[in-house]
Design a protein around this motif. Structure first.
Motif, PDB file in Angstrom:
ATOM      1  N   MET A 166       0.930  -1.055   0.063  1.00 23.59           N
ATOM      2  CA  MET A 166      -0.052  -0.578  -0.071  1.00 23.59           C
ATOM      3  C   MET A 166       1.140   1.130  -0.592  1.00 23.59           C
TER       4      MET A 166
ATOM      5  N   VAL B  64       1.359   5.726  -0.003  1.00 23.07           N
ATOM      6  CA  VAL B  64      -0.232   6.619   0.085  1.00 23.07           C
ATOM      7  C   VAL B  64       0.252   7.620   0.123  1.00 23.07           C
TER       8      VAL B  64
ATOM      9  N   GLU C 242       0.857  -3.293  -5.574  1.00 22.45           N
ATOM     10  CA  GLU C 242       0.948  -2.493  -4.831  1.00 22.45           C
ATOM     11  C   GLU C 242      -0.228  -1.317  -4.900  1.00 22.45           C
TER      12      GLU C 242
ATOM     13  N   ARG D  55      -3.630   4.275  -2.094  1.00 25.70           N
ATOM     14  CA  ARG D  55      -4.549   5.490  -1.667  1.00 25.70           C
ATOM     15  C   ARG D  55      -4.406   6.443  -1.183  1.00 25.70           C
TER      16      ARG D  55
ATOM     17  N   PHE E  25      -2.977   5.601   6.953  1.00 27.77           N
ATOM     18  CA  PHE E  25      -1.331   5.676   7.323  1.00 27.77           C
ATOM     19  C   PHE E  25      -1.905   3.941   8.169  1.00 27.77           C
TER      20      PHE E  25
ATOM     21  N   ALA F 214       0.002   0.916   5.652  1.00 27.32           N
ATOM     22  CA  ALA F 214       0.885   1.448   4.876  1.00 27.32           C
ATOM     23  C   ALA F 214       1.587   0.895   4.918  1.00 27.32           C
ATOM     24  N   ASP F 215       2.352   0.914   3.558  1.00 26.24           N
ATOM     25  CA  ASP F 215       3.899   0.366   3.529  1.00 26.24           C
ATOM     26  C   ASP F 215       4.603   2.074   3.054  1.00 26.24           C
TER      27      ASP F 215
ATOM     28  N   VAL G 261       4.721   6.357   2.240  1.00 29.99           N
ATOM     29  CA  VAL G 261       4.149   7.174   1.778  1.00 29.99           C
ATOM     30  C   VAL G 261       4.901   7.991   1.278  1.00 29.99           C
TER      31      VAL G 261
ATOM     32  N   VAL H 141       4.546   2.477   9.715  1.00 28.25           N
ATOM     33  CA  VAL H 141       4.888   2.854   7.914  1.00 28.25           C
ATOM     34  C   VAL H 141       6.365   2.437   7.491  1.00 28.25           C
TER      35      VAL H 141
END
Length: 325
Positions: A1, A3, A28, A31, A65, A68-69, A71, A103
């Motif tokens: 994921m 973001v 992936e 978001r 978050f 989330a992996d 950002v 994260v």
């Protein structure tokens, strides 16, 4: 994921377009954090998960978050706040959420200048570098995209170039420094966000192919536009008075002045270009032909004076100042 913050800004919308096409092949999901989902391109709304709100809000980033992996982090400059509040203050809730949700990686838009004699007194740049330290202290792997001024800042001068054949700044006419196209920043960010192999904390300089002075810019613009363009230097005092006259926060206005002074003293000039840049750098002549020329030749559109002044003044992530989220 992955973001993406500020997905409707000049950098974020380009990044979103790149990742929507590339992310599925890398396994992936995407978001985005956006105040107004209606501003997202219609073609991508069904291909991303949307979290509505400001990414400076603690409750919003808690939702954004979770799980989330990676950002993408961009702070929209806030001309109504002091620089420290605008960058580090805005980022503190996110830094806590990075740690709380585990994260792995963050890619942020920042500025050149770390390690220079000017870095401690460079106004908005100093605030941006402090934000980098705050994110790095959260424990995430972090890459700060160290950017100079953007080519796109010149779009705020399109009317002046069209009518008077003039663009302005506060640096010496022969002061050479790097600049960059926002498309190159987006492409560099996309590559890092899709790469799971890196760790630790570092910065990545994102630069155009050569250093250019205002005199160089004027010459290239004249060639590409087919009309004479000249540079007019303005004083820092005039810039300060104009910004204060538009009602900007006094500390923010002074931060712009300090940044401009530092750039004239060589804040950006020491950046070395990597032998193998992550993405091919966009040259200024090409950018003029593809982006500036259509803007200069277009019929003028009314722009609120305060908005234009704040955007043009903010060389750090300037194109994001109005429409970051």
């Amino acid at each position: 994921m992955i973001v993406i913050t500020a997905p409707t800004g000049n950098i974020g919308r380009r990044l979103l377009s790149l990742l929507v096409e590339a992310a599925p092949a890398h396994g992936e999901e995407l978001r985005v954090v956006v105040r107004d989902p209606a501003r997202l391109p219609e073609a991508v709304r069904d291909r991303v998960e949307v979290v509505t709100g400001s990414h400076g809000d603690a409750a919003t980033v808690e939702r954004a978050f979770a799980g989330a992996d990676a950002v993408f982090w961009l702070v929209p400059p806030d001309a109504a706040a002091a620089p420290e509040d605008g960058w580090s203050g805005f980022t503190r809730p996110a830094a806590r959420a990075f740690a709380a949700h585990g994260v792995d990686r963050v890619v942020g838009v920042s500025a050149l200048g770390r390690g220079t004699a000017q870095a401690a007194r460079a106004g908005l740049v100093t605030a941006s570098l402090a934000m980098d330290d705050l994110i790095a202290g959260s424990g995430v792997a972090y890459r700060a995209l160290a950017c100079p001024s953007f080519f796109e800042n010149l779009l705020e001068e399109a009317d002046s170039i069209r009518v008077e054949g003039v663009f302005t700044d506060t640096v010496a006419a022969d002061r050479r420094a790097p600049l960059v196209a926002v498309a190159d920043i987006a492409a560099t960010a996309a590559g890092l966000l899709l790469d799971r192999s890196w760790s630790g904390v570092d910065s990545v300089a994102v630069l155009g192919p050569q250093d250019l002075s205002p005199e160089d810019l004027a010459r290239i613009m004249s060639e590409q536009l087919g009309r004479p363009v000249r540079y007019r230097r303005r004083s820092l005092d005039d810039l300060r008075s104009e910004l204060l006259g538009y009602g900007l926060h006094p500390e923010f206005a002074e931060g712009v002045v300090e940044m401009k002074r530092a750039k004239d003293l060589g804040l950006d000039a020491g950046a070395g270009r990597p032998s193998r840049p992550a993405v091919p750098a966009t040259g200024f002549a090409r950018w003029c032909a593809e982006t500036l020329k259509p803007a200069v030749l277009a019929a003028p559109e009314p722009v609120a004076a305060a908005t234009a002044a704040a955007t043009a003044a903010t060389a750090v992530t300037a194109p994001e100042a109005v429409d970051a989220h």
